[in-house]
Design an enzyme around this catalytic site. Structure first.
Site, PDB file in Angstrom:
ATOM      1  N   SER A 185       7.217   5.738   5.668  1.00 15.73           N
ATOM      2  CA  SER A 185       7.998   6.866   6.177  1.00 15.73           C
ATOM      3  C   SER A 185       8.646   6.438   7.479  1.00 15.73           C
ATOM      4  O   SER A 185       8.139   5.544   8.173  1.00 15.73           O
ATOM      5  CB  SER A 185       7.075   8.070   6.425  1.00 15.73           C
ATOM      6  OG  SER A 185       7.736   9.081   7.161  1.00 15.73           O
TER       7      SER A 185
ATOM      8  N   TYR B 245      -0.128  11.987  11.088  1.00 16.72           N
ATOM      9  CA  TYR B 245       0.691  11.431  10.007  1.00 16.72           C
ATOM     10  C   TYR B 245       1.377  10.149  10.464  1.00 16.72           C
ATOM     11  O   TYR B 245       1.436   9.161   9.716  1.00 16.72           O
ATOM     12  CB  TYR B 245       1.714  12.470   9.569  1.00 16.72           C
ATOM     13  CG  TYR B 245       2.592  12.048   8.421  1.00 16.72           C
ATOM     14  CD1 TYR B 245       2.046  11.652   7.209  1.00 16.72           C
ATOM     15  CD2 TYR B 245       3.982  12.082   8.541  1.00 16.72           C
ATOM     16  CE1 TYR B 245       2.863  11.279   6.142  1.00 16.72           C
ATOM     17  CE2 TYR B 245       4.800  11.713   7.483  1.00 16.72           C
ATOM     18  CZ  TYR B 245       4.242  11.323   6.284  1.00 16.72           C
ATOM     19  OH  TYR B 245       5.048  10.950   5.239  1.00 16.72           O
TER      20      TYR B 245
END
Length: 258
Positions: free
Chosen positions: A143, A156
């Site tokens: 990501s 995250y």
């Protein structure tokens, strides 16, 4: 440049987290590109339905229920293969958006287990099979969060930075072997479940993530990017490909038409 058809020795592609979103879209596109796709996820009904869809379209797919964080189950799964050509480490996800001061350690642990340890488990178990193909490819779907932090995202971000570093280090360690390591780092992708899962089913909070953004990426956009990278000629390695919607300049700079 046209895509390269997979060789007989490398035509099996394992896709984790294939029950929806990017994983399901990637499975469809790799199958259309000529791969025999093996769909893994915890939700058996979802991957079985997808396998039926892909097979009905004239391609080849099989479903295998699997929790990537269960090492014993992963090792048993790997025994089914002599060789594989592609491993797409897609299983992952985000939980919560609390600051460091109040973040839930259980959420952090779960994100690390899925995004990093899950990727490690599949990569370790299947690397010998990728080697044996003579033309293997490992894809790590990370990501943009793994490349730049933002407030409320530390758990995250830490997990996705872990998956980024895993890919980067593995590439150094196996250079000279017939296996490529590709990292695809998507930015804002609108799927049915990502934000909803992150916010514990809160539909209003999930909707605000994409509020005013005319065209966030779709799962198909990312799957197309993955399939393009995988189908490059064997000597071509896409080390890292960051893909964002045009409206997103960075993790914290997004154009919204409100």
């Amino acid at each position: 440049m046209p895509t390269a058809a997979p060789s007989a020795a490398s035509r099996i592609a394992v896709v984790t987290g294939a029950s929806g979103g990017i994983g399901a879209a990637t499975a469809r596109q790799l199958a259309a590109a000529g791969y025999r796709v093996v769909l893994t996820a915890r939700r058996k009904d979802r991957i079985e339905a997808l396998a039926e869809e892909i097979n009905a379209a004239g391609h080849s797919a099989a479903a295998y229920q699997l929790d990537v964080t269960d090492r014993a189950a992963v090792d048993e799964f790997a025994l089914a293969f002599k060789t594989i050509g592609v491993l797409v480490n897609n299983a992952g996800g985000a939980l919560g958006a609390d600051p460091v001061a109040t973040g839930d350690p259980a959420d952090w642990r779960s994100m690390y287990e899925t995004n990093v340890i899950g990727t490690l488990n599949l990569t370790q178990a299947l690397l010998p099979k990728l080697d044996a193909s003579g033309d293997g490819t490992i894809v790590v779907v990370s990501s943009t969060a793994g490349h730049g932090t933002y407030e409320g995202g530390a758990g995250y971000v830490a997990a996705k930075h872990g998956s980024h570093v895993l890919a980067e280090t593995l590439r150094l360690e196996i250079v000279g072997r017939p296996v490529r390591v590709i990292e695809i780092a998507p930015g804002m992708v609108k799927t049915d479940e990502f934000a909803l899962t992150r916010f514990g089913g809160d539909t209003d909070r999930a909707a605000k993530v994409y509020e005013g953004v005319a065209e966030p990426l779709t799962a198909d956009d990312v799957a197309d990017t993955i399939t393009w990278a995988v189908t490059r000629p064997s000597h071509v390695n896409i080390d890292l490909l960051v893909v964002r919607p045009r409206a997103q300049a960075s993790n914290t700079k997004v154009h919204r038409e409100l």
